[in-house]
Design an enzyme around this catalytic site. Structure first.
Site, PDB file in Angstrom:
ATOM      1  N   LYS A 151      -3.818  17.851  22.556  1.00  0.00           N
ATOM      2  CA  LYS A 151      -2.934  17.171  21.614  1.00  0.00           C
ATOM      3  C   LYS A 151      -1.552  17.798  21.547  1.00  0.00           C
ATOM      4  O   LYS A 151      -0.553  17.117  21.327  1.00  0.00           O
ATOM      5  CB  LYS A 151      -3.580  17.144  20.235  1.00  0.00           C
ATOM      6  CG  LYS A 151      -4.859  16.317  20.156  1.00  0.00           C
ATOM      7  CD  LYS A 151      -5.411  16.304  18.735  1.00  0.00           C
ATOM      8  CE  LYS A 151      -6.673  15.457  18.650  1.00  0.00           C
ATOM      9  NZ  LYS A 151      -7.784  16.013  19.411  1.00  0.00           N
ATOM     10  N   GLU A 178      -0.507  20.320  11.441  1.00  0.00           N
ATOM     11  CA  GLU A 178       0.346  19.182  11.137  1.00  0.00           C
ATOM     12  C   GLU A 178       0.513  19.031   9.630  1.00  0.00           C
ATOM     13  O   GLU A 178      -0.367  19.426   8.846  1.00  0.00           O
ATOM     14  CB  GLU A 178      -0.260  17.879  11.677  1.00  0.00           C
ATOM     15  CG  GLU A 178      -0.241  17.759  13.183  1.00  0.00           C
ATOM     16  CD  GLU A 178      -0.827  16.442  13.651  1.00  0.00           C
ATOM     17  OE1 GLU A 178      -0.653  16.138  14.836  1.00  0.00           O
ATOM     18  OE2 GLU A 178      -1.435  15.733  12.832  1.00  0.00           O
ATOM     19  N   HIS A 213     -12.888  12.393   8.511  1.00  0.00           N
ATOM     20  CA  HIS A 213     -12.067  11.980   9.652  1.00  0.00           C
ATOM     21  C   HIS A 213     -12.832  11.094  10.635  1.00  0.00           C
ATOM     22  O   HIS A 213     -12.407  10.909  11.768  1.00  0.00           O
ATOM     23  CB  HIS A 213     -11.484  13.198  10.374  1.00  0.00           C
ATOM     24  CG  HIS A 213     -10.798  14.154   9.460  1.00  0.00           C
ATOM     25  ND1 HIS A 213      -9.598  13.855   8.853  1.00  0.00           N
ATOM     26  CD2 HIS A 213     -11.152  15.397   9.016  1.00  0.00           C
ATOM     27  CE1 HIS A 213      -9.235  14.871   8.082  1.00  0.00           C
ATOM     28  NE2 HIS A 213     -10.160  15.806   8.171  1.00  0.00           N
ATOM     29  N   ARG A 267      -9.891   6.005  26.679  1.00  0.00           N
ATOM     30  CA  ARG A 267     -11.198   5.382  26.886  1.00  0.00           C
ATOM     31  C   ARG A 267     -11.292   4.152  25.998  1.00  0.00           C
ATOM     32  O   ARG A 267     -10.381   3.853  25.225  1.00  0.00           O
ATOM     33  CB  ARG A 267     -12.316   6.362  26.499  1.00  0.00           C
ATOM     34  CG  ARG A 267     -12.133   6.923  25.087  1.00  0.00           C
ATOM     35  CD  ARG A 267     -13.316   7.712  24.611  1.00  0.00           C
ATOM     36  NE  ARG A 267     -13.055   8.450  23.385  1.00  0.00           N
ATOM     37  CZ  ARG A 267     -13.060   7.944  22.174  1.00  0.00           C
ATOM     38  NH1 ARG A 267     -13.301   6.659  21.998  1.00  0.00           N
ATOM     39  NH2 ARG A 267     -12.832   8.704  21.117  1.00  0.00           N
TER      40      ARG A 267
END
Length: 661
Positions: free
Chosen positions: A116, A200, A235, A297
């Site tokens: 990421k 973040e 999440h 994907r």
């Protein structure tokens, strides 16, 4: 087009790929572990190969065995599905090195988006907005803590590899950062073999909106509009919809263009999803959405995109992988109506969504107008080895209101017996006012958790029926026996028995008196509830309770029974007097394994003093990490497990004794 493909996956996604392949005349090869030898995807495929034991490392994560099976079968290509090896660049390279086609993007594209931190740097270069935060290589804990302070709490710790909520922790206070970082790293290392993280800024009113993209080998890239996946817990997505409520044409165009730029930046080929987070504190605006990650994907929630566009995304995958250009241009793709998908899991919402294992003694979904993607059948077992998803319920309607009403009706018309499940939770969530009015956000479930998961006390009529059924009243007396044909009646007074039932952690001890053939009086507190059993069938009966007649379905399973009455499921457990686990699980002396799993961490030693709430043992089970804590102050009298041990449900992990005065 290929003539034969191997599906390197299991469960509902394997079954879903098989359906499209069959329609296209493509033969399919399944792979299976020992735990899946009788699974639905194995039955549906044209042929199947055993690849190892029940554990993931012995089977579905063994690229070498999967490729060997593909070569042995004569398959031309490998479809990875999602999860497992679907975003593993090394596996994709190995497939290609074996002379097979990987039905997905190139290994280079997978790598570009696999980490990421590197992906965010690439997106910044491609003029795709990213969430403010730290995405660098320095993984020193103190340094990361300083970065979090500079960003400002709350922050989100995220594993730089993988996805699905693994290795992710929200942190609201500086003093909580260290333990959260440790847990996130440990979970990321276990799930992806990479414990590195990024930090973040956590948006307080965010929405998770993603764009479905598709590229081919001829340089064409399109998007198939957005999905809103804001309803999440831990999440993990719960209910998804397409299109996103409140989306303006301007913002849809801005997000779609940004997603296509992201795909073009890595020469993307195949199905992919660019995930954005939008700050909706003052509505949806084109300058307030940020790139989070790209999943290279097919996504679990792809059916809602198929529903609103009329596109079979798996068919597109097969065509593009075989060298064909995209079947449609961007101008040919349009939105029609609205769609929702709800993920049905074997889990107990009232117990923190703890996964449930067991046999699906009853499984019924509505027929007609509802798409159900399932990887299990009635009678199958939900094992502790894999994700506990049972099915996905997908609906489509002309408007959001109509589609949402169809979703609620479909969920309320679905019934599952034998394992705890989230059907009632999903039905309540589909009717939650903020969501119903089109204002979802990622914090909604947490804010409304008590209302969404509370166990409503069953009505006296339901408890009375359960008590009567638990004593065998559904069994028809043998014909011709003059003693048993009189039912439960006896000469000298009423025959009375005691029924003990557990429902949602509450125990009911009831006195049931037989007043005649199939007529009972159930004593509930100060009330006496009359019950009459009418005509019977294989799965239930017609019953009259307190003057009201209704049809009741009764599902008996090893640990209790489930009543289906008035569109709702009511689960009752029959306590085993010889089993001390139920008592100790709620008691304070013994720490009990709530389900089968692997002991990841043992945080105490024999003789240690602990306080109520202290973390004692960390387990990993069914793709999630469970922290088991002390229910009271005490001393660890005995410790029965070590790190690396595999345990079963009900295992006594440790025993506490009172602190010495």
């Amino acid at each position: 087009m290929f003539s034969k493909i191997l599906i390197a996956n299991r469960g509902e996604i394997a079954c879903r790929i098989i359906r499209t392949a069959r329609r296209l005349g493509v033969r399919t090869v399944a792979v299976y572990s020992d735990a899946d030898a009788g699974a639905l995807h194995v039955e549906l495929a044209d042929e199947a190969f055993r690849i190892g034991g029940a554990s993931l490392s012995d089977s579905y994560l063994s690229g070498e065995r999967i490729i060997a099976a593909a070569q042995r079968s004569g398959a031309q290509a490998v479809h990875p599905g999602y999860g497992f090896l679907s975003e593993n660049a090394e596996f994709a390279e190995s497939v290609e090195a074996a002379g097979l086609v990987f039905i997905g993007p190139s290994p280079a594209a997978i790598r570009a988006m696999g980490l990421k931190d590197a992906a965010k740097a690439l997106m910044e270069q491609s003029d795709v907005p990213v969430v403010p935060g730290y995405h660098g290589d320095n993984q020193d804990a103190a340094f990361l803590g300083e970065q979090a302070m500079g960003i400002g709490f709350p922050v989100l710790i995220k594993a730089r590899a993988g996805g699905g909520g693994k290795g992710m922790r929200r942190v609201d206070r500086a003093e909580d950062f260290g333990p959260a970082l440790e847990a996130a790293r440990r979970e990321a290392q276990a799930a992806f073999g990479d414990g590195a993280v990024l930090i973040e800024k956590y948006l307080l009113r965010p929405r998770h909106i993603e764009i479905q993209v598709f590229g081919d080998r001829h340089g064409n890239v399109v998007h198939l509009f957005e999905r809103d996946c804001s309803l999440q817990r831990r999440h993990q997505k719960v209910i998804e919809e397409a299109p996103a409520p409140g989306m303006t044409a301007e913002m849809r165009r801005a997000m779609g263009d940004a997603a296509v730029r992201a795909a073009r930046a890595i020469d993307y080929c195949g199905a992919g999803t660019v995930e954005f987070i939008a700050d909706v504190s003052d509505g949806l605006w084109p300058d307030k959405f940020f790139f989070m990650e790209m999943n290279t994907r097919l996504q679990v929630e792809h059916p809602v995109t198929e529903a609103i566009t009329g596109v079979d995304l798996v068919e597109w995958q097969l065509r593009v992988a075989s060298g064909e250009p995209l079947p449609k241009k961007q101008s040919d793709i349009a939105i029609e109506g609205w769609a929702f998908e709800a993920r049905v899991y074997a889990e107990d919402p009232a117990r923190g969504f703890l996964p449930s294992t067991g046999t699906l003694s009853y499984l019924a979904f509505p027929a007609g107008g509802v798409r159900v993607d399932a990887g299990v059948r009635q009678g199958d077992r939900v094992s502790p080895y894999y994700d506990p998803m049972i099915a996905k319920v997908i609906v489509h309607g002309p408007t959001r209101t109509a589609a949402l009403a169809s979703l609620t009706e479909a969920l309320q018309s679905s019934h599952i017996g034998g394992v705890a499940n989230n059907l009632d939770f999903l039905a309540r969530l589909s009717q939650q006012p903020d969501f119903a009015f089109g204002y979802p956000d990622t914090g909604l479930i947490d804010r409304e958790l008590e209302a969404l998961t509370k166990n409503e006390a069953p009505a006296d009529a339901v408890v009375a029926l359960a008590a009567v059924f638990s004593l065998g009243a559904l069994k028809t007396p043998p014909a011709g026996d003059p003693w048993l044909s009189l039912g439960h009646w006896q000469l000298w007074g009423q025959a009375t028995r005691t029924a003990t039932l557990d429902h949602a952690g509450e125990r009911h001890i009831l006195r049931v008196a037989a007043r005649g053939l199939d007529l009972f009086a159930v004593h509930i507190g100060n009330r006496v509830v009359p019950v009459r059993i009418g005509s019977r069938s294989e799965t239930g009966c017609h019953a009259e309770v307190d003057g009201r007649q209704s049809r009741v379905e009764v599902l008996e399973h090893p640990h209790g029974l489930t009543l289906l009455l008035d569109g709702r499921s009511h689960d009752f457990r029959l306590p085993d007097p010889l089993d001390g686990a139920s008592e100790s699980a709620a008691g304070s002396d013994r720490l009990i394994a709530p389900m089968p799993g692997l002991i990841k961490l043992v945080r105490v030693r024999q003789g240690d003093a602990v306080s109520k709430g202290d973390a004692l043992v960390v387990m990993e089970a069914m793709k999630m990490e469970l922290t088991l804590s002390a229910s009271r102050d005490g001393i660890v009298e005995s410790l029965n497990v070590a790190e690396g041990d595999q345990t079963t449900e009900g295992t006594v992990l440790l025993v506490l004794k009172p602190e010495e005065a």
